[in-house]
Write a protein that holds these residues in place. Structure first.
Motif, short mmCIF file in Angstrom:
data_model
loop_
_atom_site.label_atom_id
_atom_site.label_comp_id
_atom_site.label_asym_id
_atom_site.label_seq_id
_atom_site.Cartn_x
_atom_site.Cartn_y
_atom_site.Cartn_z
N HIS A 279 105.36 -66.29 35.48
CA HIS A 279 105.51 -67.45 34.62
C HIS A 279 105.36 -66.98 33.17
O HIS A 279 104.49 -66.16 32.86
N LEU A 280 106.18 -67.53 32.29
CA LEU A 280 106.09 -67.25 30.86
C LEU A 280 106.19 -68.57 30.09
O LEU A 280 106.98 -69.45 30.46
N LEU A 281 105.44 -68.69 29.01
CA LEU A 281 105.61 -69.78 28.06
C LEU A 281 106.11 -69.14 26.77
O LEU A 281 105.36 -68.45 26.07
N LEU A 282 107.38 -69.34 26.46
CA LEU A 282 108.04 -68.66 25.36
C LEU A 282 108.48 -69.63 24.27
O LEU A 282 108.85 -70.78 24.56
N GLU A 283 108.47 -69.14 23.04
CA GLU A 283 109.06 -69.84 21.90
C GLU A 283 110.13 -68.93 21.32
O GLU A 283 109.86 -67.78 20.99
N GLN A 284 111.35 -69.43 21.21
CA GLN A 284 112.43 -68.60 20.67
C GLN A 284 112.29 -68.47 19.17
O GLN A 284 112.08 -69.45 18.47
N THR A 285 112.44 -67.25 18.65
CA THR A 285 112.32 -67.00 17.22
C THR A 285 113.60 -66.46 16.59
O THR A 285 113.72 -66.44 15.38
N GLN A 286 114.54 -66.01 17.41
CA GLN A 286 115.83 -65.51 16.93
C GLN A 286 116.94 -66.17 17.74
O GLN A 286 116.76 -66.46 18.93
N ASP A 287 118.10 -66.36 17.13
CA ASP A 287 119.23 -66.92 17.86
C ASP A 287 119.52 -66.07 19.09
O ASP A 287 119.65 -64.85 18.99
N GLY A 288 119.60 -66.72 20.24
CA GLY A 288 119.85 -65.99 21.48
C GLY A 288 118.69 -65.16 21.95
O GLY A 288 118.83 -64.33 22.87
N GLY A 289 117.51 -65.38 21.37
CA GLY A 289 116.36 -64.51 21.65
C GLY A 289 115.89 -64.53 23.09
O GLY A 289 115.59 -63.49 23.66
N ILE A 290 115.79 -65.71 23.69
CA ILE A 290 115.29 -65.79 25.06
C ILE A 290 116.25 -65.10 26.02
O ILE A 290 115.82 -64.34 26.90
N VAL A 291 117.53 -65.34 25.86
CA VAL A 291 118.51 -64.72 26.75
C VAL A 291 118.47 -63.20 26.61
O VAL A 291 118.47 -62.47 27.61
N GLN A 292 118.40 -62.71 25.36
CA GLN A 292 118.33 -61.25 25.16
C GLN A 292 117.06 -60.67 25.77
O GLN A 292 117.10 -59.63 26.44
N PHE A 293 115.94 -61.32 25.50
CA PHE A 293 114.66 -60.81 26.00
C PHE A 293 114.64 -60.77 27.52
O PHE A 293 114.24 -59.76 28.13
N MET A 294 115.07 -61.85 28.15
CA MET A 294 115.02 -61.91 29.60
C MET A 294 116.04 -60.96 30.24
O MET A 294 115.79 -60.41 31.32
N LYS A 295 117.16 -60.75 29.57
CA LYS A 295 118.14 -59.79 30.09
C LYS A 295 117.59 -58.38 30.04
O LYS A 295 117.69 -57.61 31.01
N LYS A 296 116.96 -58.02 28.92
CA LYS A 296 116.34 -56.71 28.79
C LYS A 296 115.26 -56.52 29.86
O LYS A 296 115.19 -55.48 30.52
N PHE A 297 114.40 -57.54 29.97
CA PHE A 297 113.31 -57.43 30.94
C PHE A 297 113.84 -57.34 32.36
O PHE A 297 113.42 -56.47 33.14
N GLY A 298 114.75 -58.23 32.74
CA GLY A 298 115.25 -58.24 34.10
C GLY A 298 115.92 -56.94 34.48
O GLY A 298 115.70 -56.40 35.57
N THR A 299 116.72 -56.40 33.55
CA THR A 299 117.40 -55.14 33.82
C THR A 299 116.43 -53.97 33.85
O THR A 299 116.43 -53.15 34.77
N GLY A 300 115.56 -53.92 32.84
CA GLY A 300 114.65 -52.79 32.71
C GLY A 300 113.65 -52.70 33.85
O GLY A 300 113.44 -51.63 34.42
N TYR A 301 113.02 -53.84 34.18
CA TYR A 301 112.02 -53.79 35.23
C TYR A 301 112.66 -53.53 36.59
O TYR A 301 112.11 -52.80 37.42
N THR A 302 113.83 -54.10 36.83
CA THR A 302 114.51 -53.87 38.11
C THR A 302 114.88 -52.40 38.27
O THR A 302 114.72 -51.82 39.36
#
Length: 238
Positions: free
Chosen positions: A90-113
């Protein structure tokens, strides 16, 4: 239901708060040992940057805690709360950059997998499809969610707490204060992952001239009642 937009694919906007969560494919465990948890939390730090992620070896990152900031970073999101469980997060996130959540979660999902598959000699997706996201648009609702996120590990010692409430608070409290894989310790004044977590907004919601925010937050978590699960019902993993 108050303060919640139940869409699973909201339009992410800067300055808005979102509950982000997902579980392992086929409900499988995605964190099998201490190194996996640590790698995940390190990824939360490393991938929260507009700069491209570098290449990291399984060996190097599996034992490294999030380091202190050594360069100017432009964060994609603010991570206000998180909790890792054996088969979900679970994460509670606040977006700070345009497209930030999508970019962050894509990086995390790919990297951790990639890390997990290499370490355990497996192939294919690790998580159950695209991450789930729910917009939070009410401060009191956001506070309830932060408490729910931090209480998630209780199911490891009291499996029915969500239905019946916490029966043995002393036992539960000791367990929560020993559980390193969430941001709870940072909220009660014990530095655990201060380079990953931003506690300021939640603390501001609990502002008091007489009590410290760490004391207030600890009391807030302790005051959990079973019916509070109904408030965040749309946000629970099915």
């Amino acid at each position: 239901m108050i303060g919640c937009n139940g869409m699973r694919k909201p339009q992410f906007e800067n300055g808005q708060f979102y509950h982000i969560y997902n579980r392992g494919v086929e409900k499988r465990q995605v964190f099998l040992d201490k190194k996996d948890y640590m790698r995940c939390i390190h990824d939360f730090f490393e991938f929260n940057d507009t700069a491209s992620a570098g290449r990291f070896s399984v060996k190097r990152l599996s034992e490294v805690e999030p380091r202190k900031v050594q360069k100017r970073r432009k964060m994609l999101v603010k991570i206000h709360c998180f909790c890792l469980m054996p088969n979900h997060y679970h994460l509670l996130l606040e977006q700070t950059q345009d497209g930030g959540i999508v970019q962050f979660m894509k990086k995390f999902g790919t990297g951790y997998t990639m890390y997990f598959n290499k370490k355990y000699d497996r192939v294919g997706p690790l998580f159950q499809g695209r991450f789930k996201a729910v917009l939070l648009d009410d401060d009191s609702y956001l506070m309830h969610l932060s408490r729910y996120i931090h209480l998630n590990p209780v199911e490891l010692v009291e499996p029915h707490w969500k239905k019946n409430g916490v029966k043995n608070w002393n036992k539960t409290n000791k367990f929560l204060e020993s559980y390193r894989w969430s941001s709870y310790l940072d909220y009660i004044g014990r530095k655990n992952y201060p380079s990953v977590i931003d506690t300021r907004f939640i603390y501001e919601l609990m502002a008091s001239d007489r009590k410290s925010p760490t004391t207030l937050y600890k009391r807030f978590v302790k005051e959990w009642m079973a019916q509070d699960v109904n408030i965040v019902g749309d946000l629970l993993l099915e």
